[in-house]
Design a protein around this motif. Structure first.
Motif, PDB file in Angstrom:
ATOM      1  N   THR B  93       0.782  -0.624   0.052  1.00 46.60           N
ATOM      2  CA  THR B  93      -0.058  -0.206   0.011  1.00 46.60           C
ATOM      3  C   THR B  93       0.650   1.230   0.456  1.00 46.60           C
ATOM      4  OG1 THR B  93      -1.816  -1.532   1.050  1.00 46.60           O
ATOM      5  CG2 THR B  93      -2.211   0.946   1.258  1.00 46.60           C
ATOM      6  N   LEU B 119       3.729 -11.310  -3.010  1.00 41.83           N
ATOM      7  CA  LEU B 119       2.415 -11.235  -2.954  1.00 41.83           C
ATOM      8  C   LEU B 119       2.005 -11.954  -2.855  1.00 41.83           C
ATOM      9  CD1 LEU B 119      -0.201 -10.437  -4.258  1.00 41.83           C
ATOM     10  CD2 LEU B 119       0.523  -9.938  -6.351  1.00 41.83           C
ATOM     11  N   CYS B 136       8.053  -8.003  -6.412  1.00 44.03           N
ATOM     12  CA  CYS B 136       7.390  -6.904  -6.806  1.00 44.03           C
ATOM     13  C   CYS B 136       7.976  -5.688  -6.687  1.00 44.03           C
ATOM     14  CB  CYS B 136       5.664  -6.081  -6.920  1.00 44.03           C
ATOM     15  SG  CYS B 136       4.261  -7.477  -7.008  1.00 44.03           S
ATOM     16  N   GLU B 165       1.353   2.856  -7.742  1.00 41.26           N
ATOM     17  CA  GLU B 165      -0.298   2.861  -8.238  1.00 41.26           C
ATOM     18  C   GLU B 165      -1.106   0.675  -8.435  1.00 41.26           C
ATOM     19  OE1 GLU B 165      -2.167   5.371 -10.917  1.00 41.26           O
ATOM     20  OE2 GLU B 165      -4.051   4.542 -10.901  1.00 41.26           O
ATOM     21  N   GLU B 166       0.092   0.685  -9.834  1.00 42.27           N
ATOM     22  CA  GLU B 166      -0.372  -1.038  -9.553  1.00 42.27           C
ATOM     23  C   GLU B 166       0.173  -1.563  -8.471  1.00 42.27           C
ATOM     24  OE1 GLU B 166       1.105  -1.331 -14.283  1.00 42.27           O
ATOM     25  OE2 GLU B 166       2.659  -1.038 -12.502  1.00 42.27           O
ATOM     26  N   GLN B 168      -1.058  -0.644  -5.340  1.00 44.34           N
ATOM     27  CA  GLN B 168      -2.266  -0.634  -4.897  1.00 44.34           C
ATOM     28  C   GLN B 168      -2.882  -1.494  -5.186  1.00 44.34           C
ATOM     29  OE1 GLN B 168      -3.687   3.432  -4.334  1.00 44.34           O
ATOM     30  NE2 GLN B 168      -4.161   2.674  -1.953  1.00 44.34           N
ATOM     31  N   VAL B 169      -3.358  -1.707  -6.799  1.00 41.79           N
ATOM     32  CA  VAL B 169      -4.493  -2.314  -7.190  1.00 41.79           C
ATOM     33  C   VAL B 169      -4.601  -3.630  -6.658  1.00 41.79           C
ATOM     34  CG1 VAL B 169      -5.908  -2.783  -9.289  1.00 41.79           C
ATOM     35  CG2 VAL B 169      -4.530  -0.128  -8.889  1.00 41.79           C
ATOM     36  N   LEU B 170      -2.931  -4.006  -7.336  1.00 45.69           N
ATOM     37  CA  LEU B 170      -2.664  -5.153  -6.741  1.00 45.69           C
ATOM     38  C   LEU B 170      -3.051  -5.983  -5.708  1.00 45.69           C
ATOM     39  CD1 LEU B 170       1.230  -6.728  -8.404  1.00 45.69           C
ATOM     40  CD2 LEU B 170      -1.440  -7.044  -8.920  1.00 45.69           C
ATOM     41  N   HIS B 171      -2.579  -5.256  -4.772  1.00 47.35           N
ATOM     42  CA  HIS B 171      -3.032  -5.353  -3.244  1.00 47.35           C
ATOM     43  C   HIS B 171      -4.523  -5.719  -2.784  1.00 47.35           C
ATOM     44  CE1 HIS B 171      -2.792  -3.948   1.560  1.00 47.35           C
ATOM     45  NE2 HIS B 171      -2.269  -5.506   1.416  1.00 47.35           N
ATOM     46  N   ILE B 172      -5.013  -4.288  -3.485  1.00 47.85           N
ATOM     47  CA  ILE B 172      -6.763  -4.293  -3.513  1.00 47.85           C
ATOM     48  C   ILE B 172      -6.851  -5.877  -3.699  1.00 47.85           C
ATOM     49  CG2 ILE B 172      -8.719  -3.173  -3.442  1.00 47.85           C
ATOM     50  CD1 ILE B 172      -7.013  -0.587  -3.981  1.00 47.85           C
ATOM     51  N   GLY B 173      -6.528  -6.267  -5.261  1.00 46.28           N
ATOM     52  CA  GLY B 173      -7.339  -7.096  -5.892  1.00 46.28           C
ATOM     53  C   GLY B 173      -7.340  -8.973  -4.499  1.00 46.28           C
ATOM     54  N   ALA B 174      -6.145  -8.413  -3.981  1.00 49.44           N
ATOM     55  CA  ALA B 174      -5.154  -9.815  -3.137  1.00 49.44           C
ATOM     56  C   ALA B 174      -5.983  -9.999  -1.705  1.00 49.44           C
ATOM     57  CB  ALA B 174      -3.780  -9.496  -2.737  1.00 49.44           C
ATOM     58  N   VAL B 175      -6.508  -8.637  -1.731  1.00 51.95           N
ATOM     59  CA  VAL B 175      -7.324  -8.362  -0.327  1.00 51.95           C
ATOM     60  C   VAL B 175      -8.648  -9.217  -1.013  1.00 51.95           C
ATOM     61  CG1 VAL B 175      -9.234  -7.258   0.960  1.00 51.95           C
ATOM     62  CG2 VAL B 175      -6.874  -7.015   0.722  1.00 51.95           C
TER      63      VAL B 175
END
Lengths: 268, 268
Positions: B93, B119, B136, B165-166, B168-175
């Motif tokens: 994040t 990840l 990453c 930014e990518e 963070q999107v990966l992290h939200i996807g991971a959640v």
């Protein structure tokens, strides 16, 4: 055992072939969609397409209704059954009492009823290890229960006696564990796709999440993430990103986060 | 490479051992919780417990901050760094710009910054196939990026350059893909437990759901269930069961069903 199928969708596609591989014979396949019935019969040894719901001359000992739940009443209303046949459905939701009630109203001959619920997600053409599928059995009398149990055991090592209420709870659990989890994976995929990020990046994580849950007796013990750590800083950053992208995903993120907090800290 | 760790939680526990198995040397481990630091150093070849955040005398080329996100600012405020060291965090994040900004304010010596985000979901004591973990990488300069990439490649075959930014999107996807799916499995477990039904009954279904998603490029193609079939009869039966059991589970069931309908039929 000689068996007929009403329905030729995902469940019938798998069960019919699994029963034949276990030495049973599928006689007839009926489907509203004759194309589906044709496709399935070509995969069976000697089954014929049943053109209508008149099974009066069928030699089958068992007729399996593998159809959508809301089609059940219409099928029972029109089906013509041979004397003494066993009639089962494969639904997780419909009670045995409801099947009995409908048969009592519409059948002119005595019929034994039961339920044969395979607790699995079926897709035509996707092979499965049937031996590991839990078959949930329920029947109106002991003989029928015994015959259905023997049939299920010829296919699977996981055969359970499950009453209608337990079966509904299993089905709701299955919706959470399978349908809803798959939808969350879809959202993760869609989120990444917006940034041209490959879904493959998440696959090791998905595999590990699944393996941890399968190894545990209670997936709560494997819970990780911002909500589990009660980390509001990350949660609000994620919500700030999601809000302009999709109010719907924002709502799900918020509600699932609250649910994790409620489960693990007793607060929301 | 000589490496030091700030933090001795799940991520540090795994990374430190993975790096040593790849031939690197972990020099020091600092943790707010000295018990955790002690536990981790006993698993490493020659690492010592670092009693405070003064790394001025450290011989490490890299210091990895593997700590909770909300601890990051406090750590940078107090840490004393050797000249020219690489300083990275492992967060999904926190942006690289934020790390740079904090280092710019608090460090007396020039420091190179970067991000090394694995990840994956980590649990102490649960072994992982590190070669399959996507690492990453992001860095403020090309040399640092190259060194971090080489380090990650010594452990994993999956190394990617991912900007803040990518990431963070990966992290939200991971959640969504990991934390939230695991919570849905927990709800399924809890639902069954109320009826004394064994969670084991759902495991073949969970395994199959996961395998289908991993085999697909888009899990939407594998979606099944009442919401996907637009079967309101089952949906309302499930909601009727859930309502008196848990308004919270009812709300989640409703919202996830609507989200599936929106995704697959464009309606809610």
């Amino acid at each position: 055992m000689k068996i007929s199928f009403v329905g030729a969708g995902n469940v019938a596609w798998h069960l019919a072939q699994a029963f034949e591989n276990a030495g049973h014979v599928v006689n007839e396949v009926y489907s509203r969609d004759s194309q589906n019935a044709r496709l399935l019969t070509t995969l069976l040894y000697d089954a014929t397409i049943q053109p209508d719901l008149n099974f009066a001359e069928s030699e089958s000992a068992l007729i399996v209704i593998a159809a959508a739940d809301d089609a059940l009443a219409g099928i029972i209303e029109r089906i013509v059954l041979p004397d003494g046949v066993m009639l089962v459905h494969t639904s997780g939701t419909q009670s045995l009492a409801e099947l009995q009630r409908l048969v009592g109203i519409y059948s002119d001959v005595p019929v034994r009823t039961g339920v044969l619920y395979p607790l699995q997600t079926f897709t035509k053409g996707v092979p499965l290890d049937y031996a590991q599928i839990p078959f949930c059995i329920e029947a109106t009398d002991a003989d029928t229960e015994q015959e259905l149990t023997a049939l299920a055991r010829s296919v699977s090592t996981q055969v359970y006696r499950v009453d209608s209420e337990e079966r509904q709870v299993l089905h709701i659990g299955a919706v959470f564990a399978c349908n809803f989890t798959n939808h969350l994976l879809t959202i993760a995929h869609d989120l990444l796709a917006r940034e041209q990020l490959d879904f493959t990046l998440l696959k090791p994580l998905i595999r590990e999440t699944c393996e941890k849950a399968l190894a545990s007796t209670d997936p709560a013990l494997a819970q990780t993430g911002p909500a589990r750590r009660n980390d509001w800083s990350i949660t609000s950053q994620h919500l700030a990103y999601l809000q302009p992208v999709s109010p719907e995903w924002t709502g799900l993120y918020r509600q699932l986060t609250e649910s994790i907090r409620l489960r693990h800290f007793g607060m929301d």
